[in-house]
Scaffold this active site. Structure first.
Site, PDB file in Angstrom:
ATOM      1  N   ASN A   1     -27.986  21.521  -5.623  1.00 48.99           N
ATOM      2  CA  ASN A   1     -28.820  22.712  -5.418  1.00 48.99           C
ATOM      3  C   ASN A   1     -28.447  23.673  -6.546  1.00 48.99           C
ATOM      4  O   ASN A   1     -27.433  24.350  -6.491  1.00 48.99           O
ATOM      5  CB  ASN A   1     -28.516  23.308  -4.045  1.00 48.99           C
ATOM      6  CG  ASN A   1     -29.392  24.503  -3.738  1.00 48.99           C
ATOM      7  OD1 ASN A   1     -30.171  24.946  -4.580  1.00 48.99           O
ATOM      8  ND2 ASN A   1     -29.262  25.031  -2.540  1.00 48.99           N
TER       9      ASN A   1
ATOM     10  N   ARG B   1     -32.673  19.781  -5.016  1.00 43.21           N
ATOM     11  CA  ARG B   1     -33.536  20.769  -4.371  1.00 43.21           C
ATOM     12  C   ARG B   1     -34.339  21.473  -5.466  1.00 43.21           C
ATOM     13  O   ARG B   1     -33.763  21.959  -6.442  1.00 43.21           O
ATOM     14  CB  ARG B   1     -32.677  21.782  -3.624  1.00 43.21           C
ATOM     15  CG  ARG B   1     -33.498  22.809  -2.934  1.00 43.21           C
ATOM     16  CD  ARG B   1     -32.636  23.813  -2.219  1.00 43.21           C
ATOM     17  NE  ARG B   1     -33.497  24.735  -1.511  1.00 43.21           N
ATOM     18  CZ  ARG B   1     -33.061  25.761  -0.797  1.00 43.21           C
ATOM     19  NH1 ARG B   1     -31.789  25.982  -0.678  1.00 43.21           N
ATOM     20  NH2 ARG B   1     -33.905  26.553  -0.195  1.00 43.21           N
TER      21      ARG B   1
ATOM     22  N   HIS C   1     -38.326  26.979   2.290  1.00 41.55           N
ATOM     23  CA  HIS C   1     -37.348  26.516   3.291  1.00 41.55           C
ATOM     24  C   HIS C   1     -37.839  25.221   3.937  1.00 41.55           C
ATOM     25  O   HIS C   1     -37.451  24.900   5.066  1.00 41.55           O
ATOM     26  CB  HIS C   1     -37.139  27.533   4.431  1.00 41.55           C
ATOM     27  CG  HIS C   1     -36.440  28.785   4.044  1.00 41.55           C
ATOM     28  ND1 HIS C   1     -36.818  30.010   4.555  1.00 41.55           N
ATOM     29  CD2 HIS C   1     -35.393  29.016   3.230  1.00 41.55           C
ATOM     30  CE1 HIS C   1     -36.014  30.944   4.066  1.00 41.55           C
ATOM     31  NE2 HIS C   1     -35.164  30.375   3.243  1.00 41.55           N
TER      32      HIS C   1
ATOM     33  N   ARG D   1     -35.469  41.304   0.503  1.00 37.18           N
ATOM     34  CA  ARG D   1     -36.912  41.186   0.231  1.00 37.18           C
ATOM     35  C   ARG D   1     -37.724  41.948   1.270  1.00 37.18           C
ATOM     36  O   ARG D   1     -37.385  41.952   2.450  1.00 37.18           O
ATOM     37  CB  ARG D   1     -37.329  39.708   0.251  1.00 37.18           C
ATOM     38  CG  ARG D   1     -36.910  38.979  -1.004  1.00 37.18           C
ATOM     39  CD  ARG D   1     -37.195  37.500  -0.890  1.00 37.18           C
ATOM     40  NE  ARG D   1     -35.967  36.736  -0.947  1.00 37.18           N
ATOM     41  CZ  ARG D   1     -35.826  35.475  -0.562  1.00 37.18           C
ATOM     42  NH1 ARG D   1     -36.867  34.812  -0.090  1.00 37.18           N
ATOM     43  NH2 ARG D   1     -34.674  34.870  -0.645  1.00 37.18           N
TER      44      ARG D   1
ATOM     45  N   GLU E   1     -29.819  21.368   5.330  1.00 38.32           N
ATOM     46  CA  GLU E   1     -30.773  21.072   4.255  1.00 38.32           C
ATOM     47  C   GLU E   1     -30.260  19.979   3.328  1.00 38.32           C
ATOM     48  O   GLU E   1     -31.034  19.140   2.873  1.00 38.32           O
ATOM     49  CB  GLU E   1     -31.041  22.357   3.454  1.00 38.32           C
ATOM     50  CG  GLU E   1     -31.849  23.352   4.262  1.00 38.32           C
ATOM     51  CD  GLU E   1     -31.882  24.741   3.646  1.00 38.32           C
ATOM     52  OE1 GLU E   1     -30.930  25.505   3.868  1.00 38.32           O
ATOM     53  OE2 GLU E   1     -32.846  25.057   2.944  1.00 38.32           O
TER      54      GLU E   1
END
Ligand code: AMP
Length: 403
Positions: free
Chosen positions: A10, A94, A183, A244, A388
């Site tokens: 990742n 990823r 996601h 955010r 993940e």
């Protein structure tokens, strides 16, 4: 050929996280992180499963050197993870964005790299870093297959009614502006885990999944497929997050522009200076800090938590309706898995759907699978920890065994 050991990468703009799995048993052999790549202070953190964490400063002026650091530590005899890095049979990466052009996990080739480069437009920080990680692996793990797993992939099943924006069509046709969702690997993992937990055939699963972490998104899963999700062209849309803004009236952007803020400044304001950080009165993006401040009587922090819960409940209610009722609402991600306070505030807003918090179970549930709603609830609330990296390893294996 057996693909036993799969490395998952990742790659971020200045960091590179990795995990190595033995896929014969789906066990993680080690995990680690090279941080501050490209600076004088590059640093490796490495944890072989079952052993103490190891840290050292390293030389990593680029992603390529960072991958070299990863290789060296994997075969370091002090840790006994691998004898030779040729034992890595494949690498799963990823990747943030590929528009509509990559809908499935795929073996990397020139075309895949070109698509990732092209969609840097929508992922200016992530896509170039993802690509740098892939190129570095190609150089160092010569001949080892690389597979990309997209953050957007799980959401590619959304119907146009969910993903189109009501703006002139040319912005979709020429500029590819539409909702993509992110996601995806987490939503995919949790959806499969939910089907298993609920003992339902996967393609009959109807759930609303709340991935709540530093970045947060919700997905509506209908018959095992994503039907809608909260993030948009980029991960800025939807819920209020650590830094955010989530959804705002687009007028806000025009207003800032007319006030003289440049596109880059507006980008920074909405992506890095908004959300909890802007609202909780303590300037922290972290949920734990926000909760501590709220408990100490900070009314801004209290209000920020209510805003968050309000918006999560708004989407859960909407998605519940759109998928014709749900088998469960699922909580995952750092906040969803660990914060009993956040879960309670959200579930208390879902009473009209027949979902009520079980205070006792909720309080002691942290990072484990548990039903946190009362037995009488007609809509169960379930905590399911995400994974993940394991999902990326599974998807990588799937691509290789199908190839
Ligand atoms: P993630 O991005 O999924 O790693 O989630 C990070 C978020 O989870 C941060 O806002 C953390 O404050 C939050 N988090 C982690 N552990 C806890 C906890 N025990 N209670 C409340 N929030 C937590």
């Amino acid at each position: 050929m057996a693909y036993e050991k799969i490395l998952v990468i990742n790659s971020g703009s200045s960091s590179l996280k990795f995990q190595l799995f033995d896929m014969t048993t789906e066990t993680m052999l080690c995990k680690g992180l090279v941080e501050r790549i490209g600076t004088e202070k590059a640093h490796l953190v490495f944890t072989p499963t079952g052993k103490a964490k190891y840290e050292e400063d390293v030389e990593a002026p680029s992603h390529s050197e960072a991958i070299r650091v990863v290789c060296d530590i994997l075969v370091d005899s002090r840790f006994g993870v691998l004898k030779d890095f040729a034992e890595v049979s494949a690498i799963g990466h990823r990747v943030l964005h590929a528009g509509e052009e990559i809908k499935q996990p795929m073996l990397v080739d020139g075309n895949v790299k070109e698509i990732i480069r092209k969609y840097s437009l929508f992922g200016p920080l992530h896509n170039p870093a993802n690509l740098a990680g892939i190129v570095a692996c190609e150089e160092i793990f010569k001949g080892t297959p690389n597979v990309v797993v997209l953050d957007t992939q799980f959401h590619q099943t959304m119907p146009p009614e969910a993903y189109m924006y009501a703006i002139p069509m040319k912005f979709y046709k020429e500029d590819h502006l539409r909702k993509y969702g992110f996601h995806g690997t987490s939503h995919n993992f949790v959806a499969h885990a939910a089907a298993e937990f609920l003992k339902k055939p996967y393609d009959e699963l109807n759930v609303v999944i709340c991935h709540l972490g530093n970045g947060s998104s919700i997905s509506a899963v209908k018959n095992g497929k994503c039907f809608d999700t909260t993030m948009g062209v980029t991960p800025l849309a939807g819920l209020m997050m650590g830094t955010r803004s989530g959804d705002v009236d687009p007028f806000v952007v025009m207003y800032m522009a007319r006030k003289g803020y440049t596109p880059d400044q507006i980008d920074t304001i909405l992506n890095k200076e908004s959300g909890f950080k802007a609202m909780n009165g303590i300037g922290s993006a972290d949920m734990r800090d926000t909760i501590a401040a709220a408990e100490a009587g900070n009314t801004d922090a209290q209000n920020a938590l209510k805003m968050f819960a309000h918006r999560v409940a708004l989407y859960v209610g909407g998605y519940y309706t759109l998928i014709g009722g749900a088998d469960a609402v699922i909580f995952t991600g750092g906040i969803g898995e660990n914060s009993f306070e956040a879960r309670k505030m959200i579930v208390d807003r879902l009473n009209a759907l027949g979902c009520f918090i079980d205070e006792e179970v909720n309080l002691k549930t942290r990072g484990t699978v548990a039903v946190v709603s009362t037995p009488e609830s007609t809509l169960p609330a379930i905590v399911i920890p995400t994974n993940e990296e394991l999902m990326i390893a599974r998807e990588t294996l799937r691509v290789l065994t199908q190839a």
